[in-house]
Design an enzyme around this catalytic site. Structure first.
Site, mmCIF file in Angstrom:
data_model
loop_
_atom_site.group_PDB
_atom_site.id
_atom_site.type_symbol
_atom_site.label_atom_id
_atom_site.label_comp_id
_atom_site.label_asym_id
_atom_site.label_seq_id
_atom_site.Cartn_x
_atom_site.Cartn_y
_atom_site.Cartn_z
ATOM 1 N N CYS A 162 100.885 77.447 151.483
ATOM 2 C CA CYS A 162 100.584 78.327 150.344
ATOM 3 C C CYS A 162 101.754 78.488 149.381
ATOM 4 C CB CYS A 162 100.108 79.684 150.855
ATOM 5 S SG CYS A 162 98.677 79.543 151.952
ATOM 6 N N HIS A 302 103.154 87.797 146.391
ATOM 7 C CA HIS A 302 102.302 86.910 147.184
ATOM 8 C C HIS A 302 101.118 87.702 147.729
ATOM 9 C CE1 HIS A 302 101.202 83.431 149.496
ATOM 10 N NE2 HIS A 302 101.327 84.065 150.648
ATOM 11 N N GLU A 313 106.704 90.963 153.052
ATOM 12 C CA GLU A 313 107.118 90.733 151.671
ATOM 13 C C GLU A 313 107.793 91.979 151.094
ATOM 14 O OE1 GLU A 313 105.473 88.955 147.417
ATOM 15 O OE2 GLU A 313 104.027 89.638 148.925
ATOM 16 N N LYS A 334 95.812 88.311 143.977
ATOM 17 C CA LYS A 334 94.859 87.709 144.919
ATOM 18 C C LYS A 334 93.701 88.654 145.224
ATOM 19 C CE LYS A 334 98.028 84.560 147.301
ATOM 20 N NZ LYS A 334 99.278 84.925 146.583
ATOM 21 N N HIS A 339 92.629 83.722 147.653
ATOM 22 C CA HIS A 339 93.841 82.965 147.945
ATOM 23 C C HIS A 339 93.542 81.472 147.796
ATOM 24 C CE1 HIS A 339 97.534 81.682 149.477
ATOM 25 N NE2 HIS A 339 97.585 82.299 150.630
ATOM 26 N N PHE A 399 102.423 79.071 155.575
ATOM 27 C CA PHE A 399 102.527 78.703 156.982
ATOM 28 C C PHE A 399 103.644 77.670 157.161
ATOM 29 C CE2 PHE A 399 97.870 79.596 158.465
ATOM 30 C CZ PHE A 399 98.088 80.951 158.267
#
Length: 411
Positions: A162, A302, A313, A334, A339, A399
């Site tokens: 991502c 994010h 975050e 998002k 996403h 990831f």
């Protein structure tokens, strides 16, 4: 000598709209791109999550039939966004050997791969399409854009989950600084709203299960957040040196001031709970931008709406900004778009650019009760950013512990 890198074109195909202006308008209006999936395979596969944020305009409404046949959906979206961005930049006349592509995807041609596997099992090897491998390979979108626009300097592909398309933008900055090109198209794409990805993300409890209310399922920072919403689409930026842009009389949206890329080296899916790697990426972006923490006026976070990720975050941002972070307007877009995995960073970079151009931070929808452990100044209705200089950062984490951050400055 450091060159100034500027944004002269933007394009997207997203869950909120088929173009960048349509997407921005819908975002400011607080719309959601999430809806219940109506495909037969959702019921046939007995999926635990039955909704996603699919692209609002389907590729077959935009592309020629031959393009559809030869490109996986992820490449189709990438090509659509690139065409818009190129036209938005004025279709600059540039030596093909000075035009590059830095593109990205998190997964690649999953639809092509799995359709071919079904064909192989059900009909045999002779019925597998000869274009299967060129369609499924992750670099297919970059190649398609390169061939469409005649970009011969390079056509590179980032695959870092991502964080992919934010990393592609950071890499484009470096490639322009190095003089490898005068103009670069950077961004990313994803089309992975598929039974296997929904099933896998569901199994790891990463997806929201609000099947009864898709539009309110993505709720970053809310105490009741329960996972992200799958999205799809693409976004592209046209980047060039300021000297090149001014020489051709181009409109300039903003300056790409810098980027930062780091790795957690912590866990294959979970972020470092203290956010140290993410914090280093923010600091690296600010350092490349020759900016201080006091210069930042807005953050596009994010913020996937996962219980663990949102807190990590926040800790990263607090580590960089200290208590000042509580006064910086933060948007978690998002909540509206879902996403887009490998395409999400480029889309949010466009939101950062348009926030600068319009002096307006976009809203975060679905925030009903903010988590007290994340005391950020979350923008819930469009908010004016003021008339002074703007420096906006956009964060992406993926990831594998991939962290990418880019910084944009008003011009």
């Amino acid at each position: 000598m450091t060159k100034k890198i500027v944004v002269t074109g933007i394009g997207t195909s997203s869950p909120l709209g088929g173009t960048a202006p349509e997407t921005w308008t819908a975002l400011l209006a607080g719309e959601s791109g999430a809806h219940t999936l109506t495909h037969d395979w959702v019921t046939e596969l007995d999926l635990p999550v039955t909704f996603a944020a699919e692209a609002k305009v389907r590729p077959d409404e935009v592309l020629e039939r031959q393009e559809i046949k030869r490109l996986d959906p992820m490449s189709q979206f990438g090509l659509i966004a690139a065409r818009e961005a190129w036209e938005d930049a004025g279709a600059p006349e540039v030596d093909p050997e000075r035009l590059g592509v830095d593109f990205a995807t998190g997964i690649g041609g999953v639809w092509t791969l799995l359709d071919a596997w079904d064909t192989l099992k059900e009909k045999g090897a002779r019925r597998v399409l000869p274009m299967t491998v060129p369609m499924l390979m992750p670099n297919a979108a970059s190649a398609a854009i390169s061939m469409r626009l005649g970009a011969r300097a390079f056509a590179r592909t980032d695959v870092s989950a991502c964080a992919s398309s934010t990393e592609s933008i950071a890499n484009a900055y470096d490639h322009l600084q190095q003089g490898l090109a005068d103009v670069v198209l950077a961004g990313g794409t994803e089309s992975a709203v598929h039974g296997i990805t929904i099933g896998s993300f569901s199994a790891m409890q990463a997806l929201s299960r609000r099947n009864d209310s898709p539009a309110t399922a993505s709720r970053p920072y809310d105490v009741s957040r329960d996972g992200f919403v799958m999205g799809e689409g693409a976004a592209v930026l046209v980047l060039e040196t300021e000297e090149h842009a001014k020489a051709r009389g181009a409109r300039i949206y903003a300056e790409l001031a810098g980027g930062g890329v780091t790795s957690d080296s912590y866990h294959i899916t979970a972020p470092d709970p203290e956010g140290w790697g993410a914090a280093r990426a923010v600091r690296a972006a600010l350092a490349q931008a020759d900016a201080s923490v006091d210069d930042v006026t807005h953050i596009n976070a994010h913020a996937t709406s996962t219980p663990v990720g949102d807190i990590a975050e926040y800790k990263a941002l607090h580590a960089v900004f200290g208590d000042r972070v509580h006064g910086i307007p933060v948007s978690a877009t998002k909540a509206s778009t879902g996403h887009l995995l490998g395409g999400t960073g480029a889309l949010e970079a466009i939101f950062a650019i348009l926030a600068i151009q319009n002096r307006l931070a976009p809203p975060t929808i679905n925030l009903e009760q903010q988590d007290p452990e994340i005391p950020l100044d979350v923008v819930t209705t469009p908010r004016a950013l003021g008339d002074g200089p703007q420096l906006v950062i956009s964060n992406s984490f993926g990831f594998g512990g991939h962290n990418s951050v880019v910084a944009f400055r008003s011009v």
